[in-house]
Write a protein that holds these residues in place. Structure first.
Motif, PDB file in Angstrom:
ATOM      1  N   THR A   1      52.515  36.875  39.085  1.00 23.23           N
ATOM      2  CA  THR A   1      51.596  37.790  38.412  1.00 23.23           C
ATOM      3  C   THR A   1      50.472  38.233  39.337  1.00 23.23           C
ATOM      4  O   THR A   1      50.152  39.422  39.421  1.00 23.23           O
ATOM      5  CB  THR A   1      50.998  37.110  37.163  1.00 23.23           C
ATOM      6  N   VAL A   2      49.869  37.284  40.059  1.00 23.25           N
ATOM      7  CA  VAL A   2      48.771  37.622  40.968  1.00 23.25           C
ATOM      8  C   VAL A   2      49.264  38.526  42.086  1.00 23.25           C
ATOM      9  O   VAL A   2      48.624  39.517  42.441  1.00 23.25           O
ATOM     10  CB  VAL A   2      48.140  36.334  41.538  1.00 23.25           C
TER      11      VAL A   2
ATOM     12  N   GLY B   1      54.250  18.664  36.861  1.00 25.71           N
ATOM     13  CA  GLY B   1      54.811  19.284  35.678  1.00 25.71           C
ATOM     14  C   GLY B   1      54.348  20.707  35.443  1.00 25.71           C
ATOM     15  O   GLY B   1      54.524  21.236  34.338  1.00 25.71           O
ATOM     16  N   ILE B   2      53.758  21.352  36.431  1.00 31.24           N
ATOM     17  CA  ILE B   2      53.255  22.719  36.276  1.00 31.24           C
ATOM     18  C   ILE B   2      53.957  23.671  37.236  1.00 31.24           C
ATOM     19  O   ILE B   2      53.469  24.768  37.499  1.00 31.24           O
ATOM     20  CB  ILE B   2      51.733  22.776  36.524  1.00 31.24           C
TER      21      ILE B   2
ATOM     22  N   GLN C   1      50.877  28.093  45.525  1.00 30.00           N
ATOM     23  CA  GLN C   1      52.041  27.638  46.288  1.00 30.00           C
ATOM     24  C   GLN C   1      52.061  26.123  46.385  1.00 30.00           C
ATOM     25  O   GLN C   1      53.099  25.481  46.241  1.00 30.00           O
ATOM     26  CB  GLN C   1      52.036  28.253  47.692  1.00 30.00           C
ATOM     27  N   ILE C   2      50.908  25.514  46.639  1.00 27.99           N
ATOM     28  CA  ILE C   2      50.833  24.056  46.739  1.00 27.99           C
ATOM     29  C   ILE C   2      51.127  23.419  45.381  1.00 27.99           C
ATOM     30  O   ILE C   2      51.778  22.378  45.297  1.00 27.99           O
ATOM     31  CB  ILE C   2      49.449  23.635  47.259  1.00 27.99           C
ATOM     32  N   ALA C   3      50.668  24.065  44.292  1.00 27.09           N
ATOM     33  CA  ALA C   3      50.869  23.499  42.959  1.00 27.09           C
ATOM     34  C   ALA C   3      52.338  23.388  42.604  1.00 27.09           C
ATOM     35  O   ALA C   3      52.725  22.518  41.820  1.00 27.09           O
ATOM     36  CB  ALA C   3      50.148  24.349  41.918  1.00 27.09           C
ATOM     37  N   THR C   4      53.197  24.222  43.173  1.00 30.02           N
ATOM     38  CA  THR C   4      54.623  24.180  42.840  1.00 30.02           C
ATOM     39  C   THR C   4      55.310  22.943  43.397  1.00 30.02           C
ATOM     40  O   THR C   4      56.451  22.662  43.024  1.00 30.02           O
ATOM     41  CB  THR C   4      55.337  25.433  43.380  1.00 30.02           C
TER      42      THR C   4
ATOM     43  N   ALA D   1      53.039  27.604  37.575  1.00 33.67           N
ATOM     44  CA  ALA D   1      52.396  28.013  38.818  1.00 33.67           C
ATOM     45  C   ALA D   1      53.187  29.113  39.508  1.00 33.67           C
ATOM     46  O   ALA D   1      52.620  30.062  40.063  1.00 33.67           O
ATOM     47  CB  ALA D   1      52.240  26.812  39.752  1.00 33.67           C
ATOM     48  N   ALA D   2      54.515  29.010  39.495  1.00 33.70           N
ATOM     49  CA  ALA D   2      55.344  30.041  40.112  1.00 33.70           C
ATOM     50  C   ALA D   2      55.179  31.374  39.393  1.00 33.70           C
ATOM     51  O   ALA D   2      55.093  32.440  40.019  1.00 33.70           O
ATOM     52  CB  ALA D   2      56.806  29.607  40.102  1.00 33.70           C
TER      53      ALA D   2
END
Length: 338
Positions: free
Chosen positions: A106-107, A95-96, A87-90, A100-101
């Motif tokens: 998937t997880v 650029g990811i 969630q933080i990576a979004t 990440a979403a």
């Protein structure tokens, strides 16, 4: 075996990409027979992946949630930590965001219901800035309690540790618990904060999560208020930028530096740089204090002309005396009156 293993991974990837897959379409995508698809599905089931078959004209398969995680070498807390990190990576701007979403989807899809419910109640808004101090540790149980109260829109009671230790005559037990309507759980500069409406002070407040000790039970449900400005990121940034909540620094000054504008702008995150010549520029910058602003400007290691205000000139004079005293081991002079 390598061919079979690669085919199983491809099948698992397809099952994670969409909810329902007709068996004939899976066979076509993998270039195998429907019978081989059935055998590969059975192999994945043996590995712990909860794949269910559905009937109909285009009968096929679906990767469902099971009673436990497939063998991904993650325990429950690691799975929750992974979901939080995704969630933080979004919102990092690295650029990811899209990857990440998709990874979070998937997880979440293969998580047991108990874990899926936990991450669904944890909605994090990440507000990033460079960290300049060690990050305090916050227990995961505290974060889950805060996020659950935000999700349920329930009044939260907690004890709040002050920034400085209590005085000799103070009784920490006599301080009543804070009562707030929690609205957002955010990160800023490596720290966690709760954005809430303080019921006793009748104003918006930001609380450091590492200083919060929640009390149970939570209070009644409430109707969410509209955050000033409507944007939580802008609200948090303004609270940390200016002490009066105006969105500006308490101290802002203007100087002329004997440096190219291009060189200054590379090291100026929230200031305004104006080119005045090949090796001369105007810089408007803010800070929490006038000495702090003067010290920040001094790091450019160039001749400085102060345009204003007078408080910035006084701060430069104060630092000049302090640095001279440090060089000669003389007693320090008192700071100027703010």
């Amino acid at each position: 075996m390598p061919k079979t293993s690669a085919r199983l991974l491809s099948l698992l990837s397809l099952l994670q990409a969409r909810r329902d897959w007709p068996g004939a379409l899976l066979a076509e995508r993998l270039d195998i027979s429907p019978r081989t698809v059935r055998r590969d599905v059975d192999r994945l089931r043996e590995l712990g992946y909860p794949i269910v078959a559905f009937k109909g004209p285009d009968g096929g398969y679906r990767l469902d949630a099971g009673t436990e995680l497939p063998p991904l070498l993650f325990d429950d807390e690691q799975a929750v930590a992974l979901a939080i990190a995704l969630q933080i990576a979004t919102t990092t701007g690295a650029g990811i965001e899209e990857a990440a979403a998709r990874a979070l989807t998937t997880v979440r899809q293969v998580m047991p219901a108990r874990l899926r419910h936990r991450i669904d109640t944890l909605q994090v808004t990440a507000v990033e800035r460079p960290a300049t101090r060690p990050d305090p540790q916050v227990g995961s149980s505290v974060l889950m309690t805060l996020s659950a109260a935000v999700h349920a829109r329930e009044v939260l009671r907690f004890d709040y540790t002050p920034a400085s230790p209590p005085g000799a005559g103070d009784d920490p037990a006599a301080t009543p618990p804070r009562r707030v309507q929690p609205h957002h759980l955010v990160t800023w500069g490596g720290r966690w904060y709760l954005v809430a409406w303080d019921l006793d002070r009748e104003d918006w407040r930001t609380f450091r999560a590492d200083r919060i000790t929640p009390r149970t039970p939570t209070g009644p449900r409430f109707t969410p208020r509209e955050l000033p400005g409507g944007d939580v990121a802008a609200f948090v940034a303004s609270r940390f930028q200016g002490s009066d909540g105006s969105g500006d620094w308490p101290c802002r000054g203007e100087v002329i530096l004997d440096l190219p504008a291009a060189a200054v702008s590379r090291y100026t995150r929230d200031g305004v740089v104006e080119e005045l010549g090949p090796n001369r520029c105007r810089l408007v910058l803010g800070s929490w204090s006038w000495p702090g602003l003067a010290a920040t400007l001094g790091r450019f290691d160039a001749d400085i002309e102060v345009v204003g205000p007078a408080e910035l000139k006084d701060a430069f004079a104060h630092l000049a005396r302090r640095y001279a005293n440090a060089a000669t081991d003389a007693p320090a002079t008192p700071p100027p009156t703010q």
